[in-house]
Design a protein around this motif. Structure first.
Motif, mmCIF file in Angstrom:
data_model
loop_
_atom_site.group_PDB
_atom_site.id
_atom_site.type_symbol
_atom_site.label_atom_id
_atom_site.label_comp_id
_atom_site.label_asym_id
_atom_site.label_seq_id
_atom_site.Cartn_x
_atom_site.Cartn_y
_atom_site.Cartn_z
ATOM 1 N N SER A 150 0.827 -1.223 0.000
ATOM 2 C CA SER A 150 0.000 0.000 0.000
ATOM 3 C C SER A 150 0.855 1.265 0.000
ATOM 4 O O SER A 150 0.410 2.329 -0.433
ATOM 5 C CB SER A 150 -0.943 -0.003 1.208
ATOM 6 O OG SER A 150 -0.200 -0.045 2.416
ATOM 7 N N VAL A 151 2.104 1.179 0.488
ATOM 8 C CA VAL A 151 2.955 2.380 0.592
ATOM 9 C C VAL A 151 3.566 2.679 -0.771
ATOM 10 O O VAL A 151 4.387 1.916 -1.274
ATOM 11 C CB VAL A 151 4.078 2.188 1.630
ATOM 12 C CG1 VAL A 151 5.005 3.409 1.644
ATOM 13 C CG2 VAL A 151 3.498 1.942 3.020
ATOM 14 N N THR A 152 3.144 3.795 -1.363
ATOM 15 C CA THR A 152 3.617 4.094 -2.717
ATOM 16 C C THR A 152 4.379 5.415 -2.806
ATOM 17 O O THR A 152 4.878 5.773 -3.862
ATOM 18 C CB THR A 152 2.433 4.165 -3.704
ATOM 19 O OG1 THR A 152 1.476 5.103 -3.189
ATOM 20 C CG2 THR A 152 1.772 2.805 -3.858
ATOM 21 N N ARG A 153 4.454 6.160 -1.680
ATOM 22 C CA ARG A 153 5.084 7.478 -1.770
ATOM 23 C C ARG A 153 5.935 7.779 -0.553
ATOM 24 O O ARG A 153 5.564 7.447 0.569
ATOM 25 C CB ARG A 153 4.003 8.565 -1.774
ATOM 26 C CG ARG A 153 3.629 9.010 -3.111
ATOM 27 C CD ARG A 153 2.494 9.998 -3.067
ATOM 28 N NE ARG A 153 1.597 9.651 -4.136
ATOM 29 C CZ ARG A 153 0.544 8.867 -4.008
ATOM 30 N NH1 ARG A 153 0.214 8.409 -2.824
ATOM 31 N NH2 ARG A 153 -0.187 8.572 -5.053
ATOM 32 N N TRP A 154 7.064 8.449 -0.794
ATOM 33 C CA TRP A 154 7.862 8.997 0.305
ATOM 34 C C TRP A 154 7.898 10.506 0.129
ATOM 35 O O TRP A 154 8.065 11.006 -0.992
ATOM 36 C CB TRP A 154 9.282 8.434 0.286
ATOM 37 C CG TRP A 154 10.169 9.096 1.294
ATOM 38 C CD1 TRP A 154 10.168 8.911 2.643
ATOM 39 C CD2 TRP A 154 11.177 10.076 1.028
ATOM 40 N NE1 TRP A 154 11.109 9.707 3.243
ATOM 41 C CE2 TRP A 154 11.752 10.439 2.271
ATOM 42 C CE3 TRP A 154 11.668 10.697 -0.129
ATOM 43 C CZ2 TRP A 154 12.779 11.380 2.395
ATOM 44 C CZ3 TRP A 154 12.687 11.630 -0.019
ATOM 45 C CH2 TRP A 154 13.236 11.963 1.234
ATOM 46 N N ILE A 155 7.717 11.236 1.203
ATOM 47 C CA ILE A 155 7.745 12.698 1.150
ATOM 48 C C ILE A 155 8.875 13.195 2.049
ATOM 49 O O ILE A 155 8.992 12.763 3.195
ATOM 50 C CB ILE A 155 6.395 13.288 1.605
ATOM 51 C CG1 ILE A 155 5.284 12.819 0.660
ATOM 52 C CG2 ILE A 155 6.453 14.809 1.662
ATOM 53 C CD1 ILE A 155 3.880 13.174 1.136
ATOM 54 N N ASP A 156 9.689 14.097 1.502
ATOM 55 C CA ASP A 156 10.855 14.613 2.224
ATOM 56 C C ASP A 156 10.411 15.723 3.186
ATOM 57 O O ASP A 156 10.058 16.824 2.758
ATOM 58 C CB ASP A 156 11.874 15.152 1.206
ATOM 59 C CG ASP A 156 13.169 15.579 1.871
ATOM 60 O OD1 ASP A 156 13.213 15.614 3.128
ATOM 61 O OD2 ASP A 156 14.129 15.867 1.127
ATOM 62 N N ALA A 157 10.450 15.411 4.479
ATOM 63 C CA ALA A 157 9.995 16.385 5.488
ATOM 64 C C ALA A 157 10.872 17.629 5.508
ATOM 65 O O ALA A 157 10.439 18.694 5.955
ATOM 66 C CB ALA A 157 9.986 15.731 6.871
ATOM 67 N N ASP A 158 12.119 17.494 5.038
ATOM 68 C CA ASP A 158 13.028 18.642 5.050
ATOM 69 C C ASP A 158 12.843 19.535 3.839
ATOM 70 O O ASP A 158 13.477 20.582 3.744
ATOM 71 C CB ASP A 158 14.486 18.156 5.069
ATOM 72 C CG ASP A 158 14.917 17.832 6.479
ATOM 73 O OD1 ASP A 158 14.347 18.419 7.426
ATOM 74 O OD2 ASP A 158 15.817 16.983 6.630
ATOM 75 N N ASP A 159 12.016 19.103 2.904
ATOM 76 C CA ASP A 159 11.854 19.907 1.699
ATOM 77 C C ASP A 159 10.378 20.149 1.397
ATOM 78 O O ASP A 159 9.938 20.038 0.257
ATOM 79 C CB ASP A 159 12.561 19.212 0.515
ATOM 80 C CG ASP A 159 12.844 20.197 -0.604
ATOM 81 O OD1 ASP A 159 12.750 21.427 -0.356
ATOM 82 O OD2 ASP A 159 13.129 19.739 -1.733
ATOM 83 N N LEU A 160 9.632 20.466 2.430
ATOM 84 C CA LEU A 160 8.209 20.765 2.221
ATOM 85 C C LEU A 160 8.049 21.997 1.337
ATOM 86 O O LEU A 160 7.045 22.144 0.640
ATOM 87 C CB LEU A 160 7.506 20.969 3.574
ATOM 88 C CG LEU A 160 7.474 19.729 4.488
ATOM 89 C CD1 LEU A 160 6.797 20.051 5.812
ATOM 90 C CD2 LEU A 160 6.778 18.558 3.805
ATOM 91 N N ASP A 161 9.072 22.867 1.332
ATOM 92 C CA ASP A 161 9.007 24.055 0.473
ATOM 93 C C ASP A 161 8.796 23.676 -0.990
ATOM 94 O O ASP A 161 8.158 24.409 -1.743
ATOM 95 C CB ASP A 161 10.306 24.860 0.578
ATOM 96 C CG ASP A 161 10.295 25.748 1.815
ATOM 97 O OD1 ASP A 161 9.264 25.756 2.526
ATOM 98 O OD2 ASP A 161 11.314 26.408 2.075
ATOM 99 N N ALA A 162 9.343 22.529 -1.376
ATOM 100 C CA ALA A 162 9.227 22.110 -2.771
ATOM 101 C C ALA A 162 7.782 21.784 -3.136
ATOM 102 O O ALA A 162 7.430 21.716 -4.305
ATOM 103 C CB ALA A 162 10.109 20.885 -3.026
#
Ligand code: AMP
Ligand code: DBH
Length: 525
Positions: A150-162
C-alpha cells in the motif's frame, strides 16, 4: 472514518455536558490564526526556524495543497516519522487540513516495527527527513515501501518548500471520526494502533490545559519525541496551540541543548521521563550558568518517578513538579499543582476528568477496592477498542480498557503505580514488549528458548534481561552478538536486551508454565 463508538448514552452525555464540542484539529489552528490575540504570536520555534500562527496556518494550507498534488487523499493513512522540528507541526497539520490520517511513529522506530505498523494502518505514504543524526530515514522508508504494497510514496519532510502550492478549499473533517492513529507501547509483538477522534482527544487536551494552567503565555518545550502521546497532548504541544501559546522543539533533551532553548525562548513548562528528570536535577544541583528562571512547571511521567527523585526536582530546578501517569489509549492522571507536596512527590495523581471511571480488579476481574489491583478504566477520551479490533482481550466485555498496570489508591483517591504484569519492560518510559523481543530472539540460530523479563535499575527504573537456553551449551550466544542480531532484525535501539543470561532450563510454575516471577526473583538475588 468511523471509530468504534462509545455507548450512545455516554456519547450523548459527553456532548450535553460540553466535553465533546465538535471541534477539529484544523479548526484549532485556523482559529488561532484568525484570532487577533494570537495571530502574530510565535506558534512554533526550533533552533533554526520560527513561525507565527498566521504564517503556520498559511504554510499548512499550501503544503496540504502540495500533498494533494502528490496524490494524498482524505482518509489516507500517512506514516509520520519526523524528529522534533518545525516541519513536524507543518506536516501533521497539513495532513489534518486535507483530512488525511497521520500515523505517529517515533524517530527511533526501525523496519521491525514500521513494516507491521504500515501494514496494519494500510498506509499509503511516509513522511520523514532524508537523514537525521547520521541515520538514513529515506533508506528506511524505501525498505518499508518495498515490503508493504500500500505504501507508494515517500515525502521529504526537510523539503516541504518544494511542495508549496496554491491553497485549496478542503471539506471539514467530522469531529466524531478518526483524527489520527497513535501507537501503543505494546505488550505484544503485534502493533496496536490507537484510533483517536478529534472530539475525544481535544477534550483531553483542553482539560489538561485547565489543570496545568496553560495560557497564551505558556511556552511549552518538547524535548521528548513529540509524536509520543505525553508531549503531544498532556498538555503538550497541542495544549500550547489550543491556548495560543508557543511550542518550542529541541532535537535533544540533554541539558546543554534543552536549557539553551529554555533561556532563549523563556520556556515555562516541559515534560520529562524519570531518567531525564534525574539528569536535569543532578546537573542543576551541580550548578549551571543557564538561566532557567522562566521554568515554572516540570512534569514527570511515562514511568514511575522514584519518591526520592521527586523530592529533589522542585528545589534543584526552581520549579513546581507535576507527576503524570498516562497512556496513549486514553486515561491521564495528574497531581494537581496545588496538591500538598507529599501527594506530588509520592503519588501519580488522579484522573483528570470527573467523567473518568477507574476500578481495580484481581486476576479474575473481581473488584479489589483500593487495591493493589489491575487498573481498568473508561471515560470520555479512553478508546473502546484498538484499530481493526486488534487485541480484543485488552477490553473487558463492558468496554472498559484493561491498562495492565498494577496500582493502589490512597485514601484521598490518588493513584500509586506499583508495576505491571510481566509482559512489558518500562525502560525509563520506553516500553519493550517481552513477547516481541522473545519472538525475535527465538529466530537466532544459537537460541533454543527465550524469556524476557524486567530487572530493577537505579537509573532507568527497569532494564531488559533476556534469559536464553542455548542450542549448543558449549557455544552459547553472547550479549554483543544478541544485540547485533536484534538490531539487524530491525528493532528500535531501546528494545535491545541490556543483559543476556544463559541458563539450562526455565523455572516452572505449578502448572508447567514458565514462571517470569521466579526468573525475576533469581535476578533480584
Ligand atoms: P504507552 O502504552 O506507551 O502509552 O504507555 C503507557 C504506560 O506507561 C502506562 O500504562 C504505564 O504502564 C506507563 N506509565 C506512564 N506514566 C507512568 C507513571 N507516571 N508512572 C508509572 N508508569 C507510567
Ligand atoms: O507513557 C505514556 O504513554 C504517557 C505518559 C504521560 C502518556 O501517554 C501521557 C502522559 O499522555
Amino acid at each position: 472514518m468511523l471509530v468504534s463508538p462509545w455507548p450512545p448514552e455516554l456519547e450523548a452525555k459527553y456532548r450535553a455536558d460540553g466535553l465533546w464540542v465538535g471541534e477539529t484539529f484544523d479548526d484549532v489552528l485556523r482559529s488561532r490564526a484568525d484570532d487577533p490575540a494570537s495571530a502574530d504570536h510565535t506558534a512554533v520555534v526550533d533552533i533554526h526556524r520560527r513561525l507565527t500562527y498566521v504564517e503556520l496556518n498559511d504554510r499548512v494550507s499550501r503544503i496540504a495543497a502540495g500533498f494533494v498534488e502528490l496524490g494524498i487523499a482524505p482518509d489516507d493513512r500517512v506514516l509520520v516519522q519526523i524528529p522534533n522540528r518545525v516541519c513536524y507541526v507543518e506536516a501533521v497539520f497539513a495532513l489534518f487540513r486535507l483530512r488525511a490520517i497521520p500515523v505517529f511513529t517515533l524517530p527511533a522506530h526501525r523496519a521491525g516495527e514500521l513494516v507491521g505498523i504500515a501494514r496494519a494502518a494500510g498506509a499509503t505514504a511516509i513522511i520523514s527527513p532524508r537523514e537525521d543524526a547520521g541515520f538514513d530515514y529515506r533508506g528506511l522508508a524505501d525498505t518499508i515501501a518495498a515490503q508493504v504494497d500500500s505504501v507508494t510514496r515517500w515525502i521529504d519532510a526537510d523539503d516541504l518548500d518544494a511542495l508549496l502550492a496554491q491553497p485549496l478549499e478542503h471539506d471539514r473533517a467530522n469531529p466524531a471520526e478518526l483524527a489520527f492513529l497513535q501507537l501503543s507501547g505494546g505488550s505484544t509483538g503485534i502493533p496496536k494502533l490507537i484510533p483517536r477522534t478529534h472530539d475525544d482527544y481535544l477534550y483531553s487536551v483542553r482539560r489538561s490545559n485547565e489543570l496545568c494552567g496553560v495560557t497564551a503565555d505558556t511556552v511549552y518545550l518538547a524535548t521528548l519525541p513529540v509524536a509520543h502521546n505525553f508531549p503531544m497532548s498532556s498538555p503538550g504541544i497541542l495544549g500550547a496551540m489550543c491556548a495560543g501559546g508557543t511550542i518550542a522543539l529541541t532535537a535533544s533533551p540533554a541539558p546543554s541543548v534543552a536549557w539553551e532553548m529554555v533561556a532563549r525562548e523563556g520556556v515555562t513548562m516541559t515534560g520529562l521521563v524519570p531518567p531525564l528528570a534525574r539528569l536535569w536535577t543532578e546537573t542543576a544541583e551541580a550548578g549551571t550558568s543557564f538561566d532557567l528562571s522562566s521554568l515554572d512547571v516540570i512534569q514527570v511521567g511515562g514511568a514511575r518517578c522514584p519518591d526520592e527523585l521527586a523530592r529533589r526536582i522542585g528545589p534543584a530546578l526552581g520549579v513546581r513538579l507535576q507527576q503524570v501517569f498516562g497512556m496513549a489509549e486514553g486515561l491521564v492522571c495528574y497531581t494537581r499543582l496545588d496538591d500538598p507536596i507529599d501527594v506530588i512527590t509520592t503519588t501519580q495523581g488522579r484522573p483528570m476528568s470527573a467523567d473518568d471511571q477507574v476500578r481495580l480488579v484481581d486476576e479474575d476481574g473481581v473488584d479489589v477496592g483500593a487495591g493493589p489491583g489491575f487498573l481498568e478504566t473508561q471515560g470520555p477520551y479512553t478508546i473502546r477498542s484498538y484499530w481493526l479490533d486488534a487485541s480484543p482481550s485488552s477490553f473487558a466485555t463492558d468496554g472498559w480498557y484493561r491498562t495492565g498496570d498494577v496500582v493502589e489508591l490512597t485514601a484521598e483517591g490518588n493513584i500509586v503505580v506499583r508495576g505491571r504484569g510481566g509482559d512489558r519492560v518500562n525502560r525509563g518510559g520506553e516500553k519493550v514488549s517481552a513477547e516481541q523481543l522473545e519472538e525475535q530472539l527465538l529466530t537466532h540460530p544459537a537460541v533454543r528458548d527465550a524469556i524476557v523479563v524486567a530487572v530493577a535499575d537505579p537509573y532507568l527504573g527497569e532494564r531488559t534481561c533476556a534469559y536464553l537456553i542455548a542450542d549448543d551449551a558449549d557455544n552459547p550466544p553472547n550479549l554483543a552478538g544478541i544485540r547485533r542480531f536484534v538490531r539487524e532484525n530491525g528493532l528500535a535501539e531501546w528494545k535491545l536486551p541490556d543483559i543476556v543470561k544463559i541458563i539450562d532450563e526455565f523455572p516452572e510454575t505449578g502448572v508447567g508454565k514458565v514462571s517470569r516471577k521466579k526468573l525475576r526473583e533469581i535476578l533480584a538475588g
